[in-house]
Design an enzyme around this catalytic site. Structure first.
Site, PDB file in Angstrom:
ATOM      1  N   ASP A 352       0.287  -1.070  -0.460  1.00  0.00           N
ATOM      2  CA  ASP A 352      -0.242  -0.316  -0.300  1.00  0.00           C
ATOM      3  C   ASP A 352       0.536   1.345  -0.101  1.00  0.00           C
ATOM      4  OD1 ASP A 352      -2.321   0.901   0.116  1.00  0.00           O
ATOM      5  OD2 ASP A 352      -3.193   1.017   1.837  1.00  0.00           O
ATOM      6  N   ASP A 414      -8.680  -2.256   3.124  1.00  0.00           N
ATOM      7  CA  ASP A 414      -8.155  -1.593   3.541  1.00  0.00           C
ATOM      8  C   ASP A 414      -9.734  -2.336   5.124  1.00  0.00           C
ATOM      9  OD1 ASP A 414      -6.397   0.242   3.109  1.00  0.00           O
ATOM     10  OD2 ASP A 414      -8.224   1.433   2.174  1.00  0.00           O
TER      11      ASP A 414
END
Length: 555
Positions: A352, A414
């Site tokens: 990420d 997420d």
């Protein structure tokens, strides 16, 4: 080294941020009510007021048939107290603005068919010009011409962007609620499946979905696939976006059915089965209520697919389908150890951060690959958006909501990645009888990490890799609880998930212990002090049968 890299990147980004978003309020002459359109301006030419009430309403002059690059293109009489609308051409912004200012213009709107870029100049040119310069998109110009007459007026202003939007509260509640419910549901379902014997019907609708244990090899393959797919989407977005949309429709309808079926099966009516038939997927004669639920889930997914670009309400369906998809994945995918949880979260943490903070150094536009793909490339011809996010429209009136990002986004990753750790914590709580302290602590850690993400988003004013904050908050919280309870070895290896030993039938305390008889070894469940064992059809040889006779009573 990382801090220095980030500072260099921040300095580069600030140098590029020459333009600002603003609003152009168009209305009919003499009328207050109108419509706002996005503009991109450079405050170094001239600043705009922050309030619409303080902005001057000036009549426009439609010169969109010209690029205003030479004095010959200026109409007779010039632009006295007007704002000309001209097309963007090959000449510089300074040449356009200078011609407009010399001929009495109070500002200039440059219509662009390409991406809106900041109208830049040099220091000397900025000092010479004192009228506002803004860019307007070509599609907005067509809408303005269709909506308003020739005597239209415009007021340009640039309100301050709020630090946080109220839609962050909605995203926070959806994300934390999905993680908490999904983790609790997945943990409870997994424990029941391991340690309880369910009475299963032969019908397919009463069988639970099988879970998938994640191994280190699967984690490595998954991360490689994610990297490959993200890069392919960046370069071939217009072709692959429809594949993602179709996959989401199929997966979300299955997920919604899986989430709703435990509630629908409790409805007392509709349990009868459909008649015999040869239809595909119906030859097993499913229940009427199951068939109706399937049609409902397919209908919801198809409705979103058809109206997915309706920004006013389609986001509600997308979020509902997205939450169902996340719950289904949390029920299906299982991390067997905290070691596997740590490996998955750390690897995706690096993934990420790399695709948000590092990739701007390698792209031609200087944009983050992750942010560009999640929000949809600005140069996309399809103008489609990826559905693998929770999205909520901005609830305040601001240039950013009107121009650049009208929605706040949170990716499914997420939610799913920390949610798998929350589910593991709940399973461990149940097995260790720890009053769900791991589950509650990890869920709270996720909420704190999400709040830190929102704060970073407000301070940096740019897209954030949420796992940068969620992974440390959830992992360190779970680790701290395990250390505090002195259960780290069991928590790390998942040793608490060893099946319990087989418990033998209790021994009658009134009998002396001894080797089990033949009858006890054949039928141990019948050994009970209140019930005699069933008679054997073949008596044992060491116990010959006695003749039946009555014992005479003593006189």
């Amino acid at each position: 080294m990382r801090v220095a890299t980030w500072l260099l990147w921040a300095a580069w980004w600030l140098e590029q941020a020459l333009g600002e978003y603003g609003m152009a309020h168009f209305s009919e002459k003499g009328k207050v009510r109108g419509k706002d359109y996005c503009i991109f301006f450079n405050s170094q030419w001239a600043r705009l007021p922050q309030d619409l009430k303080k902005a001057s309403r000036i009549q426009t002059f439609d010169l969109t048939a010209s690029v205003l690059c030479s004095p010959s293109e200026v109409p007779d009489g010039g632009f006295p107290n007007r704002i000309p609308m001209v097309l963007r051409g090959n000449c510089t912004f300074y040449e356009k603005v200078r011609l407009a200012q010399i001929n009495g213009a109070r500002g200039i709107l440059i219509v662009s068919k390409d991406k809106l870029t900041p109208p830049a100049g040099n220091k000397t040119q900025y000092e010479e010009i004192d009228i506002p310069v803004a860019l307007l998109s070509y599609t907005d110009m067509l809408d303005i011409s269709k909506t308003f007459g020739e005597g239209r007026e415009v007021a340009m202003y640039a309100p301050n962007e709020p630090a946080l939007d109220y839609n962050m509260v909605i995203i926070f509640l959806m994300a934390v609620g999905t993680v908490a419910i999904g983790g609790y549901w997945a943990g409870s379902r997994d424990i029941k499946k391991r340690y309880m014997k369910h009475k299963r019907d032969d019908s397919a609708e009463k069988q639970d979905e099988e879970t998938v244990d994640v191994t280190p090899i699967m984690i490595c393959v998954f991360v490689v696939m994610c990297c490959t797919m993200l890069v392919l989407l960046y370069y071939f977005y217009d072709h692959l976006v429809y594949v993602i949309i179709g996959t989401f429709c199929l997966a979300s309808s299955v997920s919604l059915h899986s989430c709703l079926w435990p509630f629908v099966r409790r409805i007392p009516f509709g349990a009868c089965r459909i008649p015999e038939n040869n239809l595909p997927y119906c030859h097993k004669r499913p229940q009427v209520r199951m068939l109706l639920l399937s049609l409902f889930c397919i209908g919801v997914s198809a409705t979103w697919c058809v109206f997915r670009n309706e920004d006013q309400w389609a986001w509600v369906l997308q979020d509902a389908l997205g939450i169902a998809f996340c719950l289904y994945m949390l029920k299906t995918i299982r991390l067997p150890t905290f070691k596997a949880c740590t490996l998955l979260l750390v690897v995706l943490f690096v993934y990420d951060v790399f695709f948000v903070f590092i990739t701007p150094f390698f792209t031609k536009s200087g944009e983050s690959i992750m942010v560009e793909v999640a929000a949809g490339p600005t140069n996309s011809s399809t103008h489609e958006k990826l559905p693998m996010v929770l999205k909520v429209p901005r609830l305040n009136s601001s240039p950013l909501a009107l121009c650049d990002r009208p929605f706040s986004l949170l990716g499914f990753g997420d939610i799913l990645v920390p949610g798998l750790l929350v589910a593991y914590c709940h399973r461990f709580d149940i097995l260790m009888q720890s009053s769900r302290i791991y589950f509650v602590a990890c869920t709270i850690g996720y909420g704190i990490g999400l709040l830190i993400t929102f704060v970073a988003l407000a301070l940096m004013e740019m897209g954030q890799p949420a796992l940068l904050y969620l992974v440390p908050c959830t992992l360190l919280t779970s680790l701290a609880v395990a250390l505090w309870r002195k259960e780290l070895p069991l928590f790390w290896t998942g040793s608490g998930f060893v099946p319990p030993p087989i418990i033998m039938a209790p021994i009658n305390p009134t009998q002396t212990p001894g080797p089990p008889t033949k009858a006890e070894s054949q039928a141990p469940e019948a050994a009970n002090q209140d019930e005699a064992p069933p008679p054997s059809p073949h008596p044992a040889p060491e116990e010959p049968s006695q003749p039946k006779h009555e014992v005479p009573k003593p006189e």
